[in-house]
Scaffold this active site. Structure first.
Site, PDB file in Angstrom:
ATOM      1  N   GLU A 156      28.827  34.743  57.488  1.00  0.00           N
ATOM      2  CA  GLU A 156      29.963  35.669  57.593  1.00  0.00           C
ATOM      3  C   GLU A 156      29.596  37.138  57.820  1.00  0.00           C
ATOM      4  O   GLU A 156      29.993  38.011  57.053  1.00  0.00           O
ATOM      5  CB  GLU A 156      30.842  35.536  56.336  1.00  0.00           C
ATOM      6  CG  GLU A 156      31.337  34.115  56.122  1.00  0.00           C
ATOM      7  CD  GLU A 156      32.132  33.938  54.825  1.00  0.00           C
ATOM      8  OE1 GLU A 156      32.203  34.881  54.026  1.00  0.00           O
ATOM      9  OE2 GLU A 156      32.668  32.840  54.615  1.00  0.00           O
ATOM     10  N   GLU A 261      32.344  23.371  57.160  1.00  0.00           N
ATOM     11  CA  GLU A 261      33.125  23.411  55.913  1.00  0.00           C
ATOM     12  C   GLU A 261      34.561  22.951  56.180  1.00  0.00           C
ATOM     13  O   GLU A 261      35.531  23.596  55.780  1.00  0.00           O
ATOM     14  CB  GLU A 261      33.118  24.834  55.330  1.00  0.00           C
ATOM     15  CG  GLU A 261      31.726  25.398  55.162  1.00  0.00           C
ATOM     16  CD  GLU A 261      31.679  26.789  54.530  1.00  0.00           C
ATOM     17  OE1 GLU A 261      32.699  27.255  53.982  1.00  0.00           O
ATOM     18  OE2 GLU A 261      30.608  27.411  54.593  1.00  0.00           O
TER      19      GLU A 261
END
Ligand code: XIL
Length: 373
Positions: A156, A261
């Site tokens: 991220e 995910e």
């Protein structure tokens, strides 16, 4: 009479277990297309619930740790490493003959504050931060060298608009922190695959920024094998089209793709991101399915799930792994994110560890897809 009842029950149990044994699994059906993974928590690693352990071993060919390899859990204080949980996690994968991947080395969340400050609480220099990153990565990757197939090296680093996230790493080292992380990981285990991982990769500006970063890393001589698209999805977003566009862009950039995910929240969402520090207050309207899910809503969720899975299969020449973020609805992080205490239904097994109907459809889809690898 009693004996008759007992033998009838025994027959039912035997039939049910024979049926389970004969049942095709997602693990088998996806073989040769991509790895099919699940994130596991420590209760599962410790085998507290035998039904969950059985399911993890049977249905999945890969595992990733939901929390225990993140920076803070594994190095809560400088040079104080906590290995027990991560060791047990890796051992579980080996016992189940599953591919083990590590999540994650450098991330702005779930990281000890010590990383960025000196003993007096003052922000550290770029040199000190770089050296702390090196030590962290060398210790973690080095410990599992040869046992972990690949690492989410940086997690991220971008905002949804494609700008670099203004994290402490970025503030102190600029965008080069990404390059350093990949270099240090490669030094620690030259054979390990290295990944960049992020959410909302379907967002065009973010995807373009990631593709640009991949090019820069390669130009700098760094190894990067794949981009992980987290795949935290909602009922309305991302669209199938946006998802396919992002897969095409990544494929064209010459990297492998991992769906790292995956979950699809069935609940209304106050926002589209997966930035874990975001939290909104609870209201009944935002938690509409405490008792049951209306059939029409369930059908919509099933369709979204199947459409996405079909897309991953379509690109299985470049999609190396699809990992669910949670084994069953009960353990999903989405029951507490971005609103605490809701009841979500985002993954493939229900609160009793039973397969959802969509699983059978997924198995059929995967079996119909020819292996290209
Ligand atoms: C989540 C875990 O599932 C939670 O248990 C934890 O409290 C917070 O983090 N993006 C990521 C994952 O890369 O590590 C996050 O996992 C979910 C969002």
């Amino acid at each position: 009479m009693k004996i008759k009842i007992i033998s009838a029950i025994a027959a039912i149990i035997i039939m049910a277990s024979l049926q389970t044994m004969a049942q095709k699994t997602l693990r088998e059906a996806t073989k040769g297309k991509f790895l099919f993974g699940v994130a596991v928590n420590m209760q599962q690693v410790n085998g507290i619930n035998p039904a969950e352990s059985e399911l993890i071993a049977r249905e999945f060919s890969a595992i990733v740790p939901e929390n225990v390899m993140k920076p803070q859990p594994i190095q809560p204080e400088e040079n104080k490493f906590f290995w027990d949980n991560a060791d047990k996690f890796v051992a579980l994968g080996e016992k189940n003959k599953q591919v083990v991947t590590g999540h994650c080395l450098i991330w702005h969340s779930q990281i000890g504050r010590w990383m960025f400050v000196d003993a007096a609480g003052k922000e550290v220099s770029p040199e000190v931060l770089k050296e702390r990153m090196r030590q962290h990565i060398a210790a973690v990757v080095g410990r599992y060298k040869g046992r972990v197939k690949g690492w989410d090296v940086v997690n991220e680093a971008f905002e949804d608009n494609g700008k670099y996230r203004n994290s402490k790493f970025y503030q102190i080292l600029g965008k080069d922190f990404i390059k350093y992380a990949f270099q240090f990981a490669h030094e620690a285990d030259p054979d390990a695959e290295l990944y960049y991982n992020d959410y909302n990769v379907e967002n065009p500006a973010k995807c373009d920024a990631i593709v640009e970063m991949v090019k820069e890393l390669r130009n700098a001589g760094c190894r990067i094998d794949a981009v992980g698209s987290q795949g935290h999805m909602h009922m309305k977003s991302p669209t199938l089209e946006a998802t396919e566009t992002s897969l095409k862009k990544l494929k064209a950039a010459g990297v492998k793709i991992l769906i790292t995910e995956w979950d699809i929240s069935i609940l209304p969402s106050p926002f589209d991101g997966a930035e874990i520090s975001k939290n909104f207050s609870y209201s009944k309207e935002m938690d509409p399915y405490r008792d049951a899910i209306p059939d029409s809503v369930q059908q919509k969720w099933n369709k979204h799930m199947l459409d996405m899975f079909g897309l991953f299969l379509k690109y299985h020449d470049v999609v190396d792994r699809v990992t669910l973020w949670g084994l069953n609805d009960a353990v999903s992080w989405l029951n507490n994110f971005p609103i605490r205490g809701r009841k979500d239904y985002p993954v493939l097994f229900d609160r009793n560890n039973q397969r959802k109907s969509v699983v059978e459809e997924m198995i059929k889809m995967a079996e119909k897809t020819k292996s290209k690898k």
